[in-house]
Design a protein around this motif. Sequence first.
Motif, PDB file in Angstrom:
ATOM      1  N   THR A  81      57.970  18.273  31.671  1.00  0.00           N
ATOM      2  CA  THR A  81      57.099  17.676  32.677  1.00  0.00           C
ATOM      3  C   THR A  81      55.710  17.389  32.117  1.00  0.00           C
ATOM      4  O   THR A  81      55.076  16.414  32.510  1.00  0.00           O
ATOM      5  CB  THR A  81      56.997  18.567  33.931  1.00  0.00           C
ATOM      6  OG1 THR A  81      56.566  19.870  33.551  1.00  0.00           O
ATOM      7  CG2 THR A  81      58.304  18.623  34.663  1.00  0.00           C
ATOM      8  N   THR A 107      54.390  13.624  32.171  1.00  0.00           N
ATOM      9  CA  THR A 107      53.124  13.338  32.841  1.00  0.00           C
ATOM     10  C   THR A 107      52.200  12.553  31.920  1.00  0.00           C
ATOM     11  O   THR A 107      51.538  11.609  32.347  1.00  0.00           O
ATOM     12  CB  THR A 107      52.438  14.641  33.291  1.00  0.00           C
ATOM     13  OG1 THR A 107      53.319  15.350  34.163  1.00  0.00           O
ATOM     14  CG2 THR A 107      51.140  14.371  34.007  1.00  0.00           C
ATOM     15  N   ARG A 160      50.831   8.843  32.802  1.00  0.00           N
ATOM     16  CA  ARG A 160      49.388   8.643  32.992  1.00  0.00           C
ATOM     17  C   ARG A 160      48.743   7.849  31.860  1.00  0.00           C
ATOM     18  O   ARG A 160      48.000   6.911  32.105  1.00  0.00           O
ATOM     19  CB  ARG A 160      48.672   9.979  33.126  1.00  0.00           C
ATOM     20  CG  ARG A 160      48.869  10.607  34.462  1.00  0.00           C
ATOM     21  CD  ARG A 160      47.955  11.791  34.603  1.00  0.00           C
ATOM     22  NE  ARG A 160      48.028  12.300  35.970  1.00  0.00           N
ATOM     23  CZ  ARG A 160      47.447  13.386  36.362  1.00  0.00           C
ATOM     24  NH1 ARG A 160      46.750  14.107  35.513  1.00  0.00           N
ATOM     25  NH2 ARG A 160      47.557  13.786  37.603  1.00  0.00           N
ATOM     26  N   ALA A 169      53.177  10.747  38.839  1.00  0.00           N
ATOM     27  CA  ALA A 169      52.620  11.760  37.943  1.00  0.00           C
ATOM     28  C   ALA A 169      52.222  13.018  38.709  1.00  0.00           C
ATOM     29  O   ALA A 169      52.318  14.124  38.173  1.00  0.00           O
ATOM     30  CB  ALA A 169      51.417  11.197  37.199  1.00  0.00           C
ATOM     31  N   LEU A 215      53.317  16.751  37.748  1.00  0.00           N
ATOM     32  CA  LEU A 215      52.288  17.774  37.526  1.00  0.00           C
ATOM     33  C   LEU A 215      52.489  18.986  38.439  1.00  0.00           C
ATOM     34  O   LEU A 215      52.212  20.122  38.035  1.00  0.00           O
ATOM     35  CB  LEU A 215      50.899  17.176  37.742  1.00  0.00           C
ATOM     36  CG  LEU A 215      49.743  17.914  37.115  1.00  0.00           C
ATOM     37  CD1 LEU A 215      49.950  18.079  35.619  1.00  0.00           C
ATOM     38  CD2 LEU A 215      48.462  17.179  37.381  1.00  0.00           C
TER      39      LEU A 215
END
Length: 94
Positions: free
Chosen positions: A26, A30, A34, A44, A48
Amino acid sequence: MKRSFRKYHRLLGIIVSLPLVLTVLTGMLTTFVREWSLNLGVPASFLLSIHTGEIFHLEGIYPILNGLGCLGLLVTGLSMSGLLGRKTRPNPKS
């Protein structure tokens, strides 16, 4: 002694593997979403929330458990490697 550390290392590795894999994947995803504007179809913020443990309501303890699990694996792994063992002096031959 090494046998017991192997047992603990194996057990700890199995227990710690799922949270660590979730954290690593993850965190990487992410960053992709991003920074590289990669559209995975997952926001995202959701990635997160998994990364920090917020989705499981464990955000206060999740990083601590991940860290303790990693430290435990390091200690048992290093102890099995012999780096943390006592140095034995060779017996002088008389």
